[in-house]
Structure formats: structure tokens, C-alpha cells
Enzyme design. Structure first.
Site, PDB file in Angstrom:
ATOM      1  N   HIS A 105       8.651 -15.062  41.063  1.00 26.73           N
ATOM      2  CA  HIS A 105       9.848 -15.514  40.360  1.00 26.73           C
ATOM      3  C   HIS A 105      10.537 -14.318  39.711  1.00 26.73           C
ATOM      4  O   HIS A 105       9.910 -13.298  39.430  1.00 26.73           O
ATOM      5  CB  HIS A 105       9.528 -16.585  39.320  1.00 26.73           C
ATOM      6  CG  HIS A 105       8.584 -16.177  38.245  1.00 26.73           C
ATOM      7  ND1 HIS A 105       7.223 -16.029  38.443  1.00 26.73           N
ATOM      8  CD2 HIS A 105       8.791 -15.883  36.934  1.00 26.73           C
ATOM      9  CE1 HIS A 105       6.648 -15.671  37.311  1.00 26.73           C
ATOM     10  NE2 HIS A 105       7.577 -15.559  36.382  1.00 26.73           N
ATOM     11  N   HIS A 107      13.237 -13.305  36.548  1.00 23.70           N
ATOM     12  CA  HIS A 107      13.887 -13.691  35.296  1.00 23.70           C
ATOM     13  C   HIS A 107      15.302 -13.111  35.276  1.00 23.70           C
ATOM     14  O   HIS A 107      15.486 -11.917  35.554  1.00 23.70           O
ATOM     15  CB  HIS A 107      13.132 -13.121  34.094  1.00 23.70           C
ATOM     16  CG  HIS A 107      11.731 -13.611  33.967  1.00 23.70           C
ATOM     17  ND1 HIS A 107      11.372 -14.588  33.074  1.00 23.70           N
ATOM     18  CD2 HIS A 107      10.591 -13.256  34.617  1.00 23.70           C
ATOM     19  CE1 HIS A 107      10.070 -14.813  33.167  1.00 23.70           C
ATOM     20  NE2 HIS A 107       9.574 -14.014  34.104  1.00 23.70           N
TER      21      HIS A 107
END
Length: 144
Positions: A105, A107
Site C-alpha cells: 500500500h 500512503h
């Protein structure tokens, strides 16, 4: 040292399967983007590929094009939605780097001059605040 196997019960895998709710701002065939429930600043968004991998180190390189195309779109949208001065994009790999959820992932955090990031303390943001922020980002995505 052998890397750990991908855990299909990590929180992002559960979000991808719809087992845990999220405030989604974007989704296509390869990627979803949703609000971080423990934001380091207003508009903190996570961009997650749908293909399982622990992180960048074990990911199939073919996912990087679609993933970072969406990261760029989300970065542009959060900057616009929050009238930010800039955008921080971060990605962590393995515990020593600070990774705590073992699904790749990225940010994306709107930044403001002179305002530091809040620590990732485990304090969850109110759902209504996340919903409002998600709405701002979705609106910015439709006007980009």
C-alpha cells in the site's frame, strides 16, 4: 532470511473482499483507494493494489504501472481537495521500515507549510470525518 508468506487475513485483504467497511474514494479493476482510519493528517489516503503481495519487495512488477498511475491521480486530488501546499507519498517494506499491514500500500497525505504529520498512534478518526474527507477527494477526482 526467507520472507514471510502473504497473509490473506490482513486488514487490507479483508477490505478488498468487503468484509471490513472502508471510505473508498476510487476503485478500478486493479486498485482501490480509501481513507486511512488513523490519519496522520486530513485527507490521508491509502492506495492499494488488488493483487496480493506483502509489499514492494515481493510484488509482481506488472502492478506498479496501474498502482502508481492511481497514486498520482489521488495525490493530485488530495492536493486540490484540501488546498494543500504539497503531498507526501510514502511506502514501507517490512517491520524495520515501519510497515504494520502486510499488503502492499501507498500512503498519500496532503501537506501544509509548517504543519507536521501526526504520529500513527492507533487513534481512529471519527467515521463522519472520514466520510466527509472521502467526499471531498471523490469530488476533486471528478473535476481533474
Amino acid at each position: 532470511m526467507t520472507e514471510a508468506a502473504y497473509d490473506t487475513d490482513n486488514i487490507f485483504a479483508k477490505i478488498l473482499r468487503g468484509e471490513i467497511p472502508s471510505h473508498r474514494v476510487y476503485e478500478d479493476e486493479a486498485v482501490i483507494a480509501f481513507m486511512d482510519v488513523m490519519p496522520q493528517g486530513p485527507g490521508h489516503t491509502l492506495v492499494v493494489p488488488k493483487v496480493p503481495s506483502r509489499n514492494l519487495l515481493d510484488a509482481d512488477p506488472s502492478i506498479f504501472g496501474p498502482l502508481f498511475t492511481v497514486v498520482q491521480r489521488i495525490a493530485q486530488a488530495v492536493k486540490k481537495a484540501f488546498s494543500a501546499d504539497g503531498v507526501t507519498v510514502m511506502q514501507f517494506n517490512e517491520p524495520a521500515s515501519g510497515q504494520t499491514v502486510y499488503h502492499l500500500h501507498v500512503h498519500v497525505i496532503p501537506r501544509f507549510n509548517g504543519v507536521p504529520l501526526k504520529p500513527h498512534t492507533g487513534e481512529m478518526e471519527k467515521s463522519e470525518v472520514l466520510a466527509e474527507n472521502a467526499g471531498k477527494i471523490r469530488a476533486a477526482l471528478t473535476t481533474n
